[in-house]
Motif scaffolding. Structure first.
Motif, PDB file in Angstrom:
ATOM      1  N   ILE A  28      45.159  40.269  37.872  1.00 20.08           N
ATOM      2  CA  ILE A  28      46.042  40.750  38.957  1.00 20.08           C
ATOM      3  C   ILE A  28      45.348  40.518  40.305  1.00 20.08           C
ATOM      4  N   LEU A  31      48.142  32.238  50.532  1.00 21.15           N
ATOM      5  CA  LEU A  31      49.448  31.695  50.936  1.00 21.15           C
ATOM      6  C   LEU A  31      49.756  32.058  52.384  1.00 21.15           C
ATOM      7  N   TRP A  32      49.373  33.277  52.731  1.00 21.04           N
ATOM      8  CA  TRP A  32      49.604  33.735  54.099  1.00 21.04           C
ATOM      9  C   TRP A  32      48.823  32.864  55.090  1.00 21.04           C
ATOM     10  N   PHE A  42      45.862  35.429  45.944  1.00 22.81           N
ATOM     11  CA  PHE A  42      46.828  34.373  46.212  1.00 22.81           C
ATOM     12  C   PHE A  42      47.736  34.727  47.389  1.00 22.81           C
ATOM     13  N   ILE A  43      48.085  36.007  47.490  1.00 22.06           N
ATOM     14  CA  ILE A  43      48.942  36.434  48.611  1.00 22.06           C
ATOM     15  C   ILE A  43      48.248  36.065  49.922  1.00 22.06           C
ATOM     16  N   MET A  92      43.751  26.409  47.497  1.00 20.09           N
ATOM     17  CA  MET A  92      44.260  26.391  46.129  1.00 20.09           C
ATOM     18  C   MET A  92      43.105  26.526  45.128  1.00 20.09           C
ATOM     19  N   LEU A 103      44.026  27.299  41.284  1.00 19.30           N
ATOM     20  CA  LEU A 103      45.116  26.424  40.814  1.00 19.30           C
ATOM     21  C   LEU A 103      44.539  25.313  39.926  1.00 19.30           C
ATOM     22  N   PHE A 125      46.078  37.286  41.629  1.00 24.01           N
ATOM     23  CA  PHE A 125      47.382  37.233  42.308  1.00 24.01           C
ATOM     24  C   PHE A 125      47.277  37.810  43.725  1.00 24.01           C
TER      25      PHE A 125
END
Lengths: 626, 483
Positions: free
Chosen positions: B415, B425-426, B421-422, B370, B375, B418
């Motif tokens: 962007i 999260l994966w 972030f993908i 994070m 975050l 983001f």
């Protein structure tokens, strides 16, 4: 009680609660739910007192700021708390409903295997939402915003621990929600970066009082995109609700979490943000901006209402309905922006109606979700078609009362709460469209009224299946739920019935945030709402009558090609999930080709290094003007 | 001198002692690292001449920026050193620590010298010991990765050397103060010199295509070495670029090269983010260390993009991101090492759901990822936010591109956040949320080892949260020592 104490009592307990939860869990795990509810009780009661003080005019906006980062010449970033009437109103919605939902969870989640995680994130969720709405600057608001996103990710994916497909769906749903909202949050990040460059601050008051910057529209659009993501407006709908076939969406979380997301916290954050933009960012009027909000919101309202009409999942119907009702609030705010320059009173009315509908939706939607949770808890089934008659009056009067009052409030039938708030929004769009001859207003009116009619239809269907249809469930299913669950439903039912009568008090309540400009909302409502209400009542009555007496005729109508086509695409959520999926597949295949650049072959690598070296040297030495 | 003592002790042990044990290693190596840290903190506290710095000799001058970074490096090295004692086989520890100290010496010298040629020598010491540390496992994979690393780093070193050579044609003395104060008479020579320096340092700083050593070296090296490479060593590349910008006095070259760097950094960042996604799509392997290596390139690009603007107070932002990224990445590489000790695998398919079995580690992975994802509440958010604020302010002030193009660059950076972030999260899905892979055999560590390793990880995690919540506590301490 002083404003300062109340604000901190709203803000801090949930955070302290989530910090001590792991410790309590170590000492005695069974105490975790009770202590969590007690902590939320402090926050909920404080928010209620603050709200009542505000209503009675006994509240002075509390502002407090502290330096977070201090750089010599670069930046001086402050974080501030700003408890004005709008913040307190939102904190009340989040804390009070959060408390009721937590109380409901005591029984509902009593058998859960991961209670520590559940209660930790429930408290953090409510705390973050309070932080978001009590923030006095866009940076602290962003903190709360992102934390709310994180909590929703963890709570939607709460059942990840379940083995097999259930666990997998929960995991993917949580990730989907986080990714969609995070993509939209790029708009928020862009907005705060631009904001800081333009104003040197994130503070609401500083931005509001500064000379408007030409970048304000970019800031506003960035924030509205983020709001649309959080509130699941087009094209971000799939994270909150996807077709029954896909079944990967926020509905995978526990029903109490759905209630919290839909009624009290997450999705309402988007509406709050746009309301803040309205109050703080001096936007240079631009027709494109209003159209952007109203067309997206109006379109979303209509298509999600259609999807609600054709879905069979009990929670999914409610989820589509949430998106649709949120779109009403956005439409109202769009009208507020559109009327801001020439019709200030109308603009303020539209703003207040949006808040009114937010409150009323929070109440009837939490009521409906908790009622749905109650049914799922007993029957372990989520399809409305196989839950026929489960909430019949004779079986469970409190549940039946909850479903009827919630659904009628959602449809906008007098005298339920939704009637006043929804009719107000339709009325204000009528006023702008036809009394002030505005095409934006006319568009909003048509979309809002059409959506209201479809809402009445799906509410009739909802009530019919759960209450009036002949029961197919075995009578042996035991309904022995605790007083907590029934009590919460009863309390919310009462609010859903009588709450609307007090809604117009909000006009006095919000006077301060509009700089003391006096407006009243009842007159406009009364002058335009009768015809609209008659149309909606007729739609509901016709729908009921047909469902009860002419099932064969309904089937025949449904077989007409146009209706069949609309039914199919609505039930598939207008294929939005598939469009996103296609986009992802296309991106994956394209991205995979990039791998060719990193083959690991040394000759190839040296060649690439040569290319970079020559390009860089050529550009710098050649003095190419970029 | 202290690292030299460390090298001497470790080398002596490697020659004379057949076997070491954890207690001896702890008693021999850690006190040196701790003493280094204490000495640096004392110097930092005593040092008052903010403009001229703390002068050891003419060519060794410590400034607020460099001391802060050295203190940070020392603190990380202590934690990595503790982990290494449990990770590296006991019989190899002396050799390992001899190399570890050599690298430590190289890195510290890079940050403390104030002469371009001495910088080059220190650089070579760091690069060569890095090469030997990558080779340390002596597997086929490490030999190949080490060779690639050596070849590409040599190209980088040659660029640096060439750049220094060209600058020596302008300035008789290669000390920083002299170069920055000398008027550049031959513009072409100056431009070429600086460009070669930027390209040379760009190899270590992970510039696009020059970074191809990085995703191979990280997985092949032992986990603590990967942590050093990713959390510490690559920052030397950024520091090299930073120094190059400090030395540039010609504004045309500065703006031109800033434009080039901004473009290259955004392309590098995008490429690395997409390559992270590619790693998850691969069927043949899903190597966690390779994914983290690409993530390092992404964060180096964030640093690179503000390097041209990080003069004066801006250097604090550079420093902060070095801290937050260094901590998060060290944490994740050490966790990878921990998993390797438990399962013998670094393939995500084998490590599926391991964070569920080891809940505290799961929470730490969550916080570290994070933080990398930016975050709020974590250090990564603060540094990323400040980078974006500084970047937009500066490119606008310098009119680097037109207004709308400037905004597009800001949007690209966002962007990219983001896209990153993908990947995170994966990674989280595999490590924390998925059902545990029952086929993976887990060999538990002894309770003492386990607790000490977890202690190291917790310290790093708390630092990330502390910076995230109270950034001013860190920044104000640094800023008082900056001119």
């Amino acid at each position: 009680m002083s404003e300062e104490i109340l604000v901190w009592l709203i803000l801090l307990p949930p955070f302290i609660g989530c910090l001590i939860t792991p410790i309590i869990n170590k000492i005695k795990a069974s105490l975790v739910p009770v202590t969590s509810v007690l902590v939320l009780l402090v926050s909920g009661i404080s928010a209620s007192i603050a709200f009542i003080q505000n209503l009675s005019g006994d509240w002075n906006t509390y502002h407090n700021s502290t330096t977070w980062i201090e750089f010599k010449s670069l930046a001086n970033i402050e974080l501030s708390i700003n408890a004005d009437p709008l913040s307190i109103f939102m904190a009340f919605v989040a804390s009070f409903l959060g408390l009721l939902i937590a109380a409901f969870s005591l029984e509902y989640m009593s058998e859960d295997k991961s209670k520590l995680q559940y209660w930790f994130f429930i408290q953090l969720f409510i705390g973050s939402m309070n932080m978001l709405v009590l923030a006095g600057d866009f940076l602290l608001l962003f903190f709360g915003w992102e934390l709310v996103g994180l909590c929703s990710f963890m709570l939607i994916g709460h059942f990840s621990y379940k083995p097999g497909e259930d666990g997998l769906k929960a995991r993917l749903s949580g990730i989907k929600a986080f990714l969609f909202t995070n993509l939209a949050d790029s708009g928020f990040f862009l907005a705060i970066v631009v904001m800081y460059k333009e104003y040197g601050s994130f503070d609401f008051a500083i931005i509001k009082n500064a000379n408007p910057s030409t970048a304000n529209n970019l800031i506003a659009i960035g924030l509205v995109v983020a709001a649309f993501g959080k509130s699941a407006q087009f094209p971000f709908i799939p994270w909150l609700s996807s077709p029954d076939r896909v079944d990967i969406d926020a509905m995978q979380g526990p029903t109490t979490v759905s209630a919290l997301i839909h009624a009290a916290t997450m999705v309402k954050a988007g509406v709050y943000l746009v309301s803040r933009v309205y109050l703080v960012v001096n936007i240079k009027p631009s027709e494109g901006f209003y159209w952007f909000i109203i067309v997206i919101a109006g379109g979303t309202a209509l298509i999600t209402a259609l999807s609600a009409l054709t879905s069979v999942g009990i929670k999914r119907i409610l989820a589509y309905s949430t998106v649709s009702q949120l779109a009403y609030m956005f439409m109202s705010l769009g009208i507020a922006f559109a009327a801001l320059e020439d019709e200030q009173e109308l603009s303020i009315q539209a703003f207040n109606y949006a808040q009114f509908h937010l409150l009323s939706h929070a109440i009837f939607k939490s009521l409906l979700f908790l009622s749905a949770g109650y049914i799922i808890h007993i029957y372990h089934d989520k399809k409305i078609t196989s839950l026929k008659g489960v909430a019949h009056w004779d079986k469970n009067p409190i549940l039946a009362a909850g479903i009827i009052s919630g659904s009628l409030a959602l449809s906008g039938i007098p005298p339920f709460m939704g009637f006043f708030s929804k009719e107000s929004i339709i009325s204000v769009s009528y006023e702008l469209g036809f009394e002030h001859d505005s095409s934006i207003g006319k568009t909003a009116y048509v979309l809002a009224l059409l959506t209201a009619i479809i809402t009445a239809l799906y509410c009739a269907r909802f009530i019919y299946y759960l209450i009036f249809a002949d029961s197919e469930q075995e009578e042996t299913t035991k309904d022995d739920q605790s007083i907590f669950m029934k009590g919460v439903i009863a309390v919310l039912s009462v609010f859903a019935v009588i709450g609307g009568l007090f809604g117009f008090k909000l006009f006095d309540y919000f006077e301060e945030v509009h700089g003391g400009v006096e407006t009243e909302g009842l007159g406009l409502f009364v002058s335009h709402s009768i015809l609209n209400a008659l149309i909606i009542i007729s739609a509901l009555a016709l729908s009921f009558y047909s469902l009860l007496n002419y099932q064969t005729s309904i089937t025949r109508i449904q077989s007409f090609w146009l209706i069949k086509w609309i039914t199919t695409i609505s039930a598939e959520g207008f294929y939005l999930d598939d469009i996103w999926q296609l986009g992802w597949i296309f991106t994956k295949s394209w991205v995979y080709k990039i791998r060719r650049l990193h083959t690991g072959d040394l000759n190839w690598t040296i060649g690439l290094i040569g290319i970079v070296t020559i390009t860089v040297i050529g550009t710098i030495i050649g003095g190419v003007d970029l | 001198m202290l690292p030299v003592i460390g090298i001497f002790i470790a080398a002596t042990m490697a020659i004379f002692a057949k076997k070491s044990n954890k207690l001896i290693s702890t008693l021999l190596y850690l006190p040196i690292l701790v003493t280094e840290l204490v000495v640096m903190i004392i110097i930092y506290n005593d040092f008052t001449d903010l403009t001229n710095g703390y002068k050891i000799t003419d060519n060794f001058i410590l400034h607020g920026f460099t001391i802060s970074i050295v203190i940070f490096i020392q603190a990380l090295l202590i934690l990595i050193g503790i982990f290494s004692i449990f990770y590296i086989r006991e019989k190899d520890q002396s050799t390992y620590f001899a190399l570890f100290y050599s690298m430590n010496l190289g890195i510290i010298l890079i940050f403390t010298v104030s002469h371009l040629f001495l910088l080059f020598i220190s650089w070579e010491l760091m690069v060569l010991t890095g090469y030997l540390l990558v080779l340390f496992p002596k597997t086929e994979e490490s030999l190949e990765a080490g060779f690639k690393y050596l070849v590409i780093s040599t190209v980088g070193s040659l660029n640096i050397l060439f750049g220094i050579g060209l600058l020596s044609g302008i300035s008789t003395d290669l000390s920083y103060s002299n170069i920055s104060s000398t008027a550049i008479t031959d513009e072409l020579l100056g431009k070429l010199g600086f460009t070669f320096l930027i390209l040379g340092f760009g190899v270590t700083a992970g510039m696009i295509f020059l970074n191809q050593w990085l995703p191979d070296a990280h997985p092949a090296a032992p986990a603590p070495v990967s942590a050093v490479l990713s959390g510490i060593m690559v920052n030397a590349g950024i520091y090299g670029m930073y120094i190059t910008y400090q030395l540039m006095t010609n504004s045309t070259t500065e703006i031109l090269s800033a434009q080039v760097i901004v473009i290259i950094a955004t392309i590098t960042m995008t490429e690395a983010n997409l390559l992270i996604i590619v790693q998850f799509l691969r069927d043949d392997s899903k190597d966690i260390k390779r994914i983290l290596a690409y993530s390092t390139i992404v964060h180096l690009s964030y640093l690179m993009v503000i390097t041209p603007f990080a003069l004066g107070d801006g250097s604090m932002i550079l420093l902060l991101h070095i801290f937050t990224h260094g901590i998060a990445k060290t944490l994740l590489f050490l966790i990878t090492g921990y998993f390797l000790m438990l399962t013998g695998s670094r393939d995500l398919r084998d490590l599926r759901g391991i964070g569920r079995k080891y809940k505290s580690i799961g929470v730490i992975i969550f916080i570290a990822l994070m933080s990398l994802g930016g975050l709020p509440g974590t250090g990564g958010f603060v540094s990323k936010l400040l980078i974006l604020l500084l970047f937009y302010q500066k490119i606008d002030q310098m009119e680097l591109f037109s207004n709308s193009v400037n905004e597009v660059f800001v949007l690209i950076l966002i962007i990219n956040g983001f896209l990153a972030f993908i990947g995170y999260l994966w990674l989280m899905k595999y490590l924390i949320f998925d059902e545990p892979n029952e086929e993976t055999k887990i060999k538990p560590l002894s309770k003492l080892n386990d607790n000490i390793i977890k202690g190291v990880l917790i310290i790093l995690t708390l630092s990330l949260l502390f910076i995230g919540l109270f950034p001013d506590e860190v920044l104000s301490r640094i800023s008082v020592k900056l001119p």
